[in-house]
Design an enzyme around this catalytic site. Structure first.
Site, short mmCIF file in Angstrom:
data_model
loop_
_atom_site.label_atom_id
_atom_site.label_comp_id
_atom_site.label_asym_id
_atom_site.label_seq_id
_atom_site.Cartn_x
_atom_site.Cartn_y
_atom_site.Cartn_z
N GLU A 33 9.30 15.49 7.41
CA GLU A 33 9.16 14.25 6.64
C GLU A 33 10.17 14.22 5.51
O GLU A 33 10.23 15.15 4.70
CB GLU A 33 7.73 14.14 6.08
CG GLU A 33 7.49 12.92 5.21
CD GLU A 33 7.86 11.59 5.88
OE1 GLU A 33 8.80 10.93 5.39
OE2 GLU A 33 7.24 11.24 6.90
N GLY A 176 6.64 -16.06 8.11
CA GLY A 176 5.80 -15.35 9.08
C GLY A 176 4.33 -15.38 8.67
O GLY A 176 3.98 -14.91 7.60
N VAL A 233 13.13 -20.85 10.70
CA VAL A 233 13.95 -20.62 9.51
C VAL A 233 15.41 -20.48 9.91
O VAL A 233 15.75 -19.67 10.79
CB VAL A 233 13.46 -19.37 8.74
CG1 VAL A 233 14.43 -19.00 7.63
CG2 VAL A 233 12.06 -19.61 8.18
N HIS A 440 -32.47 -5.91 6.68
CA HIS A 440 -32.40 -7.22 6.00
C HIS A 440 -32.52 -7.00 4.50
O HIS A 440 -33.38 -6.24 4.06
CB HIS A 440 -33.53 -8.12 6.50
CG HIS A 440 -33.62 -9.41 5.75
ND1 HIS A 440 -32.75 -10.46 5.98
CD2 HIS A 440 -34.46 -9.82 4.76
CE1 HIS A 440 -33.07 -11.46 5.18
NE2 HIS A 440 -34.10 -11.11 4.43
#
Length: 461
Positions: A33, A176, A233, A440
């Site tokens: 990484e 978008g 666009v 509930h």
């Protein structure tokens, strides 16, 4: 040089989850990484920081619009944008450090730097070459560009730049109407920006169940977000920290211009595999730039790929599932991903979540199905928090009653959807859900009611 059983290139959700599972299964594992922190796009500049901003701005919205209704009187809070960004960064730091801790705990080696694959079984990081029996490409994706639109991450930004703007823009144009565009558009709309979303297609959130998408657009419209649909666009020009977005309506080719302080380009993402040396290695690729795989294996022996780098929905949890499945396979076990039960979530308010088939997909396939719907207007808990506009929709096979898909727009939709995911994983019928006792008052009762609506009818509708 060090020898490993597995070297994974990329420390995002797919890569780090794969690494941890490999290590847990007894494989000597390393992750390459190049960022200063682990977690990839998702934790650093994607899912996690955007959720922090969504939470902060939702809290602001509640204070401005709903506190007084609940008897919470006082001046509305002012926004300290720098402090909000600092809070977001604290959230990111806590999560990325957590992964570093998990690497140490599971004895996963972090090879810091950017990796390439000079030959089969070899990974080069900096000047060092490491050998591995298996190599996994988990390099994720990057923001896709648009012709005629040059990103500078200041005035014209991707989602990365949108997370760290110097100031809150008075006007924002989002190119978008997918998940990223709507989430970030929602953040800035709550912060007071005038937000306009320009979308090429005639509907928002492409691929979403059409009924849900229509309801979603209506609710976002009430929140002040404007939409220009069916618009291509043509380009974006910038001058003096301002931007002009030119678009052409597809129905009549008429051209229009939008002025904005900031433009967010949210036109999707593409696999990030540059610099790995895949072409020289002879790795077969898909037409759209993904690595071609069969059960995660490429055409090169010992080389695998997962996550956004391969075909399929670009979702962190899809990458994680693939990472775990591949780890099991590399350890000699049977890894598996059920691609029919991968949920998708939009973390706006209300949240939108879906799993399985949409009505449009079932119609196209000629599948006989039935629909069970229940509005949150009939849910006491949702009404108590001013989030009763949405609904739960369950699609079940007309003959067998087996659940084929579910679509939820409403409070905690991203969490509620998983009840249906588990049901689908076990091949449950709508009746199975309907006969399950739900506490509930909870939002989840709306899911049960939608399941009841697939049979003799909901109770509270």
């Amino acid at each position: 040089m060090a020898n490993f059983d597995v070297i994974i290139i990329g420390g995002g959700p797919g890569g780090y989850v794969c690494a941890i599972r490999c290590a847990q299964l007894g494989l000597k594992t390393a992750v390459v990484e190049g960022r200063e922190t682990l977690g990839g796009t998702c934790l650093n500049v994607g899912c996690i920081p955007s959720k922090a901003l969504l939470h902060a701005t939702h809290s602001l919205h509640e204070a401005e619009h709903n506190f007084a209704k609940m008897g919470l009187k006082g001046k509305s809070p002012s926004v300290d944008w720098d402090q909000m960004k600092a809070y977001k960064q604290d959230v990111v730091d806590g999560n990325t450090k957590g992964i570093e801790f998990l690497f140490k705990k599971n004895k996963v080696t972090w090879l810091k730097g950017w990796g390439s694959i000079p030959a089969a079984g070899q990974v080069k990081v900096g000047d060092e070459v490491h050998e591995a029996k298996n190599i996994v490409i988990a390099t994720g994706s990057e923001a896709a560009s648009l012709p005629g639109v040059e990103v500078d991450e200041k005035t014209v930004v991707t989602s990365t730049g949108a997370l760290v703007l110097n100031k809150i823009p008075k006007s924002l144009v989002v190119i978008g109407a997918g998940v990223i565009g709507l989430e970030m558009g929602s953040v800035y709309a709550r912060l007071g920006s005038d937000v306009t979303v320009v979308e090429y297609l005639e509907a928002i959130t492409p691929g979403m169940d059409a009924e849900v998408a229509r309801a979603f657009q209506k609710i976002l419209g009430k929140q002040g977000i404007k939409f220009v649909l069916g618009a291509a666009v043509q380009g974006v020009t910038t001058k003096g920290g301002k931007a002009k977005v030119t678009y052409k309506l597809r129905k009549d080719d008429s051209e229009a211009v939008l002025d904005a302080d900031c433009v967010l380009v949210a036109t999707g993402r593409k696999p990030f595999v540059d610099g790995l040396g895949l072409e020289a290695l002879g790795v077969e690729m898909e037409k759209r730039g993904q690595v071609k795989t069969h059960h995660f294996a490429t055409n090169i022996k010992g080389l695998f790929a997962i996550g956004d780098a391969i075909v399929g929905p670009m979702l962190a949890h899809k990458a994680e599932d693939e990472g775990m499945a591949l780890a099991e396979i590399l350890a000699g076990k049977a890894g598996h991903v059920n691609y029919d039960v991968i949920p998708g979530v939009v973390y706006t308010t209300p949240e939108v979540a879906s799993v399985g088939k949409t009505e449009e997909q079932l119609k196209e396939a000629g599948r006989a199905y039935k629909v069970g719907k229940f509005s949150f207007m009939g849910n006491a808990r949702a009404k108590a928090i001013f989030q009763a506009e949405g609904f739960v929709k369950i699609l079940a096979d007309k003959d067998t009653d087996r659940i084929l898909g579910a679509h939820i727009i409403g409070p905690m939709a991203g969490d509620l959807i998983h009840e249906v995911c588990v049901a689908m994983e076990f091949g449950a019928s709508a009746q199975d859900l309907a006969l399950t006792c739900h506490a509930h008052p909870t939002y989840s009762e709306a899911v049960r009611e939608a399941a009841l609506a697939c049979g003799d009818g909901a109770i509270h509708a």
